[in-house]
Design an enzyme around this catalytic site. Sequence first.
Site, PDB file in Angstrom:
ATOM      1  N   HIS A  64       0.777  -1.199   0.132  1.00 10.89           N
ATOM      2  CA  HIS A  64      -0.116   0.027  -0.080  1.00 10.89           C
ATOM      3  C   HIS A  64       0.933   1.154  -0.068  1.00 10.89           C
ATOM      4  O   HIS A  64       0.544   2.392   0.581  1.00 10.89           O
ATOM      5  CB  HIS A  64      -0.952   0.073   1.059  1.00 10.89           C
ATOM      6  CG  HIS A  64      -1.997  -0.868   0.967  1.00 10.89           C
ATOM      7  ND1 HIS A  64      -3.450  -0.715   0.512  1.00 10.89           N
ATOM      8  CD2 HIS A  64      -2.171  -2.499   1.146  1.00 10.89           C
ATOM      9  CE1 HIS A  64      -4.226  -1.738   0.764  1.00 10.89           C
ATOM     10  NE2 HIS A  64      -3.487  -2.797   0.900  1.00 10.89           N
ATOM     11  N   GLU A  86      -5.595  -0.225 -18.772  1.00  3.20           N
ATOM     12  CA  GLU A  86      -6.139  -1.014 -17.398  1.00  3.20           C
ATOM     13  C   GLU A  86      -7.138  -0.052 -16.689  1.00  3.20           C
ATOM     14  O   GLU A  86      -8.182  -0.572 -16.274  1.00  3.20           O
ATOM     15  CB  GLU A  86      -5.158  -1.707 -16.603  1.00  3.20           C
ATOM     16  CG  GLU A  86      -5.853  -2.501 -15.469  1.00  3.20           C
ATOM     17  CD  GLU A  86      -5.100  -3.979 -15.304  1.00  3.20           C
ATOM     18  OE1 GLU A  86      -4.352  -4.434 -15.854  1.00  3.20           O
ATOM     19  OE2 GLU A  86      -5.732  -4.420 -14.114  1.00  3.20           O
ATOM     20  N   ASP A  91       2.203  -3.185 -11.359  1.00  4.59           N
ATOM     21  CA  ASP A  91       2.088  -4.493 -12.040  1.00  4.59           C
ATOM     22  C   ASP A  91       2.542  -4.343 -13.838  1.00  4.59           C
ATOM     23  O   ASP A  91       3.396  -5.020 -13.958  1.00  4.59           O
ATOM     24  CB  ASP A  91       0.542  -4.675 -12.427  1.00  4.59           C
ATOM     25  CG  ASP A  91      -0.089  -4.974 -11.179  1.00  4.59           C
ATOM     26  OD1 ASP A  91       0.541  -5.015 -10.357  1.00  4.59           O
ATOM     27  OD2 ASP A  91      -1.453  -5.166 -11.193  1.00  4.59           O
TER      28      ASP A  91
HETATM   29  P1  ADP Z   1      -4.611 -10.994 -12.376  1.00  2.00           P
HETATM   30  O1  ADP Z   1      -4.026 -10.811 -11.065  1.00  2.00           O
HETATM   31  O2  ADP Z   1      -4.308 -12.018 -12.909  1.00  2.00           O
HETATM   32  O3  ADP Z   1      -3.956  -9.774 -13.000  1.00  2.00           O
HETATM   33  P2  ADP Z   1      -7.012  -9.651 -13.028  1.00  2.00           P
HETATM   34  O4  ADP Z   1      -8.400 -10.029 -12.788  1.00  2.00           O
HETATM   35  O5  ADP Z   1      -6.240  -8.376 -13.019  1.00  2.00           O
HETATM   36  O6  ADP Z   1      -6.080 -10.631 -12.519  1.00  2.00           O
HETATM   37  O7  ADP Z   1      -6.897 -10.184 -14.641  1.00  2.00           O
HETATM   38  C1  ADP Z   1      -7.297 -11.271 -15.109  1.00  2.00           C
HETATM   39  C2  ADP Z   1      -8.031 -11.018 -16.426  1.00  2.00           C
HETATM   40  O8  ADP Z   1      -7.066 -11.032 -17.420  1.00  2.00           O
HETATM   41  C3  ADP Z   1      -8.740 -12.324 -16.915  1.00  2.00           C
HETATM   42  O9  ADP Z   1     -10.134 -12.260 -16.389  1.00  2.00           O
HETATM   43  C4  ADP Z   1      -8.852 -12.222 -18.599  1.00  2.00           C
HETATM   44  O10 ADP Z   1      -9.812 -11.317 -18.723  1.00  2.00           O
HETATM   45  C5  ADP Z   1      -7.424 -11.401 -18.696  1.00  2.00           C
HETATM   46  N1  ADP Z   1      -6.418 -12.720 -18.990  1.00  2.00           N
HETATM   47  C6  ADP Z   1      -5.448 -13.218 -18.308  1.00  2.00           C
HETATM   48  N2  ADP Z   1      -4.602 -14.058 -18.965  1.00  2.00           N
HETATM   49  C7  ADP Z   1      -5.321 -14.346 -19.980  1.00  2.00           C
HETATM   50  C8  ADP Z   1      -5.377 -15.294 -20.950  1.00  2.00           C
HETATM   51  N3  ADP Z   1      -4.111 -16.116 -21.191  1.00  2.00           N
HETATM   52  N4  ADP Z   1      -6.348 -15.222 -22.122  1.00  2.00           N
HETATM   53  C9  ADP Z   1      -7.085 -14.247 -21.913  1.00  2.00           C
HETATM   54  N5  ADP Z   1      -7.280 -13.342 -21.159  1.00  2.00           N
HETATM   55  C10 ADP Z   1      -6.417 -13.428 -20.096  1.00  2.00           C
HETATM   56 MG    MG Z   2      -4.475  -7.595 -12.765  1.00  2.00          MG
END
Ligand code: ADP
Ligand code: MG
Length: 394
Positions: free
Chosen positions: A31, A156, A168
């Site tokens: 944070h 994002e 990130d």
């Molecule tokens: P994270 O902590 O993994 O970033 P998020 O919720 O921010 O979690 O992001 C996850 C989202 O990113 C998934 O719901 C999807 O929309 C997209 N995503 C991640 N990996 C893939 C993939 N291999 N193919 C398609 N979409 C993906």
């Molecule tokens: Mg994410």
Amino acid sequence: MSLKERFRANFAAAPDIIAAAPGRVEVIGNHTDYNLGPVIGAGIDRHVFVALRRIPEREFRFSSTVSDIATVQDASTPKSGSDSWVNYPLGVYNSLLRRGLASEGGFELAVESDVPSGAGLSSSAALELATAKAICAAFEMELSSWELAIASREAENEFVGVPCGILDQGVSAMGESGHLVHIDCRNMESSVIPLGRSYSIWIFNTHKKHSLVESLYSERHRECTEAVAQLNREGMDIACLADMTSERFERVRDSLDATLANRAAHVIGEIERVERVRTLLEQGNGDAVGKELFASHASSRNLFENSVEELDYLVDILESMPQVLGARLTGGGFGGAVMALTGESFTEIYADSVASAYRGRFGQSPGVLQCHTADGARIVEGAESSDTIESSLG
Ligand code: ADP
Ligand code: MG
């Protein structure tokens, strides 16, 4: 089917470019980002791969393993439903258009990944950065990796609608094997610090998420803002918690509301821990970093109150193991995962014993993942290919 084979099967052509971008781990800096302090992360050896071909038609075609092929004509509006994952690459495309990307034509894009989604390793940023690298190469646009991180974060925040900080995307863009990435969230600058390749980062994912996690984040954010206001009423003259030192803070701490004082003490202490970790790493003293990680967790647990029983349990077991240098909750907290920094003597046997103790207590195994530091986003095939990755590219 490999990524290239799927690309051919879906689009009846070969991709121009394949790019890869790593997932990331937050190593320390809990944070601190929205308080304009620093944070340290690591690019990890789990990647999102994006294969891309530029096409003359004004159309955008997407292939993934999570839904059917999606075709989009209007690139400027976010999609909903099962195709909503395309908002990550489409958002990046829009951010790049604003930075001067050629607007003629479209592209075909296929994605493959071994970054687990939603596990706190930022698959979303890896998808954005791999897309950004691939589009820039295919459309012959030159932007630095850091500029791609900024453009991806903008995608994002604005196109997908997730208010994440720069950690990130910054780490997925700027990671370096054998190094950690330090990001100064006030000046928006990044630098790398050597870690040495003999260290491992282990992730123990509880798969637990507090039902109120979003509102708890906003509550902590608001408490930090209120702490700044109270500190100013005590004559501090600061714009953010990163403007305070713990020495100055201790002089006025007792005049603050007790909860706000704890929140501020955590953030101010954490900012100083990040900088101590940086110095220790620069001195080649990776082993001493572990103590700072444990201290970070204790501060989350006691002062910021963003830990939960499951995370505390994991950190307590890891702290009792001599092969573990340090461990702490990673990410926003209120559930999620613990990261541990270990030397080579911590092997799968030890990780399994942590997992089975956890299962004994909570009735469910945590997800366990061993990672090493890895390079940031790059082209792996096609124009100016700088690297190859052993993977299922085929
Ligand atoms: P994270 O902590 O993994 O970033 P998020 O919720 O921010 O979690 O992001 C996850 C989202 O990113 C998934 O719901 C999807 O929309 C997209 N995503 C991640 N990996 C893939 C993939 N291999 N193919 C398609 N979409 C993906
Ligand atoms: Mg994410």
